[in-house]
Motif scaffolding. Structure first.
Motif, PDB file in Angstrom:
ATOM      1  N   ASP A  95       0.838  -1.201   0.000  1.00 55.97           N
ATOM      2  CA  ASP A  95       0.000   0.000   0.000  1.00 55.97           C
ATOM      3  C   ASP A  95       0.874   1.253   0.000  1.00 55.97           C
ATOM      4  O   ASP A  95       1.039   1.925   1.026  1.00 55.97           O
ATOM      5  CB  ASP A  95      -0.924  -0.015   1.219  1.00 55.97           C
ATOM      6  N   VAL A  96       1.406   1.577  -1.144  1.00 56.38           N
ATOM      7  CA  VAL A  96       2.319   2.715  -1.264  1.00 56.38           C
ATOM      8  C   VAL A  96       1.615   4.023  -0.944  1.00 56.38           C
ATOM      9  O   VAL A  96       2.140   4.875  -0.214  1.00 56.38           O
ATOM     10  CB  VAL A  96       2.937   2.759  -2.675  1.00 56.38           C
ATOM     11  N   VAL A  97       0.420   4.194  -1.473  1.00 58.09           N
ATOM     12  CA  VAL A  97      -0.309   5.440  -1.225  1.00 58.09           C
ATOM     13  C   VAL A  97      -0.581   5.608   0.261  1.00 58.09           C
ATOM     14  O   VAL A  97      -0.407   6.700   0.831  1.00 58.09           O
ATOM     15  CB  VAL A  97      -1.609   5.475  -2.049  1.00 58.09           C
ATOM     16  N   GLY A  98      -0.979   4.539   0.926  1.00 57.12           N
ATOM     17  CA  GLY A  98      -1.227   4.613   2.358  1.00 57.12           C
ATOM     18  C   GLY A  98       0.018   4.966   3.153  1.00 57.12           C
ATOM     19  O   GLY A  98      -0.037   5.760   4.107  1.00 57.12           O
ATOM     20  N   ILE A  99       1.146   4.377   2.776  1.00 48.26           N
ATOM     21  CA  ILE A  99       2.410   4.666   3.467  1.00 48.26           C
ATOM     22  C   ILE A  99       2.753   6.150   3.336  1.00 48.26           C
ATOM     23  O   ILE A  99       3.127   6.809   4.317  1.00 48.26           O
ATOM     24  CB  ILE A  99       3.549   3.798   2.892  1.00 48.26           C
ATOM     25  N   LEU A 100       2.604   6.697   2.141  1.00 49.95           N
ATOM     26  CA  LEU A 100       2.969   8.092   1.922  1.00 49.95           C
ATOM     27  C   LEU A 100       1.963   9.054   2.547  1.00 49.95           C
ATOM     28  O   LEU A 100       2.343  10.158   2.978  1.00 49.95           O
ATOM     29  CB  LEU A 100       3.117   8.365   0.427  1.00 49.95           C
ATOM     30  N   ARG A 101       0.711   8.657   2.625  1.00 46.46           N
ATOM     31  CA  ARG A 101      -0.268   9.518   3.314  1.00 46.46           C
ATOM     32  C   ARG A 101       0.066   9.683   4.791  1.00 46.46           C
ATOM     33  O   ARG A 101      -0.210  10.721   5.390  1.00 46.46           O
ATOM     34  CB  ARG A 101      -1.672   8.936   3.149  1.00 46.46           C
ATOM     35  N   PRO A 105       0.343  13.760   5.510  1.00 53.48           N
ATOM     36  CA  PRO A 105      -1.119  13.751   5.602  1.00 53.48           C
ATOM     37  C   PRO A 105      -1.724  15.042   5.064  1.00 53.48           C
ATOM     38  O   PRO A 105      -1.122  16.116   5.138  1.00 53.48           O
ATOM     39  CB  PRO A 105      -1.366  13.604   7.110  1.00 53.48           C
ATOM     40  N   GLY A 106      -2.920  14.900   4.483  1.00 53.09           N
ATOM     41  CA  GLY A 106      -3.668  16.076   4.071  1.00 53.09           C
ATOM     42  C   GLY A 106      -3.357  16.610   2.692  1.00 53.09           C
ATOM     43  O   GLY A 106      -3.903  17.653   2.302  1.00 53.09           O
ATOM     44  N   VAL A 107      -2.478  15.925   1.937  1.00 56.73           N
ATOM     45  CA  VAL A 107      -2.185  16.373   0.570  1.00 56.73           C
ATOM     46  C   VAL A 107      -2.437  15.207  -0.388  1.00 56.73           C
ATOM     47  O   VAL A 107      -2.430  14.037   0.032  1.00 56.73           O
ATOM     48  CB  VAL A 107      -0.735  16.879   0.418  1.00 56.73           C
ATOM     49  N   PRO A 108      -2.655  15.487  -1.674  1.00 57.07           N
ATOM     50  CA  PRO A 108      -2.885  14.399  -2.633  1.00 57.07           C
ATOM     51  C   PRO A 108      -1.659  13.499  -2.772  1.00 57.07           C
ATOM     52  O   PRO A 108      -0.516  13.979  -2.738  1.00 57.07           O
ATOM     53  CB  PRO A 108      -3.174  15.128  -3.945  1.00 57.07           C
ATOM     54  N   VAL A 109      -1.912  12.202  -2.953  1.00 57.13           N
ATOM     55  CA  VAL A 109      -0.837  11.232  -3.191  1.00 57.13           C
ATOM     56  C   VAL A 109      -1.202  10.437  -4.438  1.00 57.13           C
ATOM     57  O   VAL A 109      -2.308   9.896  -4.527  1.00 57.13           O
ATOM     58  CB  VAL A 109      -0.651  10.278  -1.999  1.00 57.13           C
ATOM     59  N   ARG A 110      -0.297  10.369  -5.393  1.00 54.76           N
ATOM     60  CA  ARG A 110      -0.544   9.653  -6.636  1.00 54.76           C
ATOM     61  C   ARG A 110       0.529   8.604  -6.868  1.00 54.76           C
ATOM     62  O   ARG A 110       1.703   8.816  -6.554  1.00 54.76           O
ATOM     63  CB  ARG A 110      -0.553  10.620  -7.823  1.00 54.76           C
ATOM     64  N   LEU A 111       0.103   7.484  -7.452  1.00 55.64           N
ATOM     65  CA  LEU A 111       0.996   6.382  -7.780  1.00 55.64           C
ATOM     66  C   LEU A 111       0.940   6.122  -9.284  1.00 55.64           C
ATOM     67  O   LEU A 111      -0.138   6.171  -9.891  1.00 55.64           O
ATOM     68  CB  LEU A 111       0.579   5.122  -7.023  1.00 55.64           C
TER      69      LEU A 111
END
Length: 305
Positions: A95-101, A105-111
């Motif tokens: 879960d790359v997006v989850g790790i980076l969130r 936190p609070g900003v867009p994360v894209r994979l």
């Protein structure tokens, strides 16, 4: 306050992260890496992504993070925000997006697939600027790629379009189906092939030295790799009418004439005249293309895409 994207590149040997502004400049001191590798556990891979990203953020004092972009070896699932790199067997469904969130936190994360990031970077700042139809690929630990068609990066339904390393090719000479382009052309399998034919070295650097000395097995191994890359480009150019193919990655440095060998292979394998006209170029981005493409996911990709 300066603005930046948190850019993360997840590969078979390392995770790299940096803060990059909207012009493609890396903020000084924010580029960090952590090791990965085939034997890395799921916990180690998670920690590598988290720690590299956190180090980049922490070293960017006074910089506002607009969002995070991550490019990863594939396959990826851009809908779920996960990746399952073939060269990282313990990272399936990570879960790359989850790790980076958790890091920002609070900003867009894209994979995105790392190959898609490559072609984004080349179209933005590299050898595919001003081009409408291009392939960007990397020849390194593995072989990956991304596609630009009619001026737009093609991602596909799952985000895995352009994965040229997984097309199937036949072994030169005997026509026997050998495997994927990656299995024929990437660094580690090329070293393995050379060793299986009697070469005594063990690394890509040693293979490069043997090639420069004219060792016949090393020469055959490098030509086999370059021939496969050229054949893959020729087939893709025939299908998609490409103008440019940009190649990055450490293994292209195995020989001074590697690009000449690839170009000759494109001409030899082109099934139609237009496929032979594709221009094959080295990336001018000095190894930063994966990170720059990840940054472009924040700075350049429309919010609704």
């Amino acid at each position: 306050m300066p603005h930046a994207a948190l850019a993360v590149d997840i590969g078979g040997t390392k995770v790299e992260a940096a803060l990059i502004d909207a012009t493609g400049v890396v903020f000084q001191g924010t580029r960090h890496r952590r090791p990965t590798g085939r034997d890395a556990t799921r916990e180690q891979l998670t920690a590598a992504i988290r720690d590299a990203a956190a180090a980049a953020v922490e070293s960017g004092s006074g910089v506002e993070i607009l969002g995070a972009g991550a490019g990863s070896a594939g396959p990826v699932d851009t809908t779920a925000g996960t990746t399952s790199p073939l060269n990282l067997p313990n990272g399936a469904g990570l879960d790359v997006v989850g790790i980076l969130r958790d890091v920002v936190p609070g900003v867009p994360v894209r994979l995105a697939l790392d190959g898609a990031c490559l072609v984004m970077a080349e179209h933005w700042l590299g050898a595919a600027r001003g081009v409408r139809n291009a392939l960007a690929m990397v020849v390194s630990t593995g072989v990956g790629g991304g596609l630009l068609l009619d001026g737009r990066v093609v991602s596909g339904g799952t985000g895995n379009a352009g994965h040229i390393g997984q097309i199937r090719l036949r072994e030169p000479g005997d026509g026997v189906l050998e495997g994927t382009l990656e299995a024929l052309a990437a660094g580690p399998p090329t070293v393995t092939w050379a060793r299986s034919h009697g070469w005594r070295g063990s690394t890509g650097e040693e293979l490069a030295a043997s090639y420069a000395e004219g060792d016949p097995i090393a020469v055959a191994a490098v030509r086999r790799s370059a021939s496969a890359v050229g054949e893959g480009i020729a087939s893709t150019a025939a299908l998609l009418d490409l103008e440019v193919a940009v190649i990055a990655g450490g293994f292209v440095n195995v020989a001074r004439d590697y690009f000449d060998l690839v170009r000759e292979s494109v001409r030899r394998h082109a099934p139609l005249p237009h496929a032979a006209t594709v221009t094959v170029l080295p990336s001018p981005l000095d190894g930063q293309a994966p990170l720059l493409g990840a940054a472009y996911l924040v700075h350049g990709v429309p919010a609704d895409s």
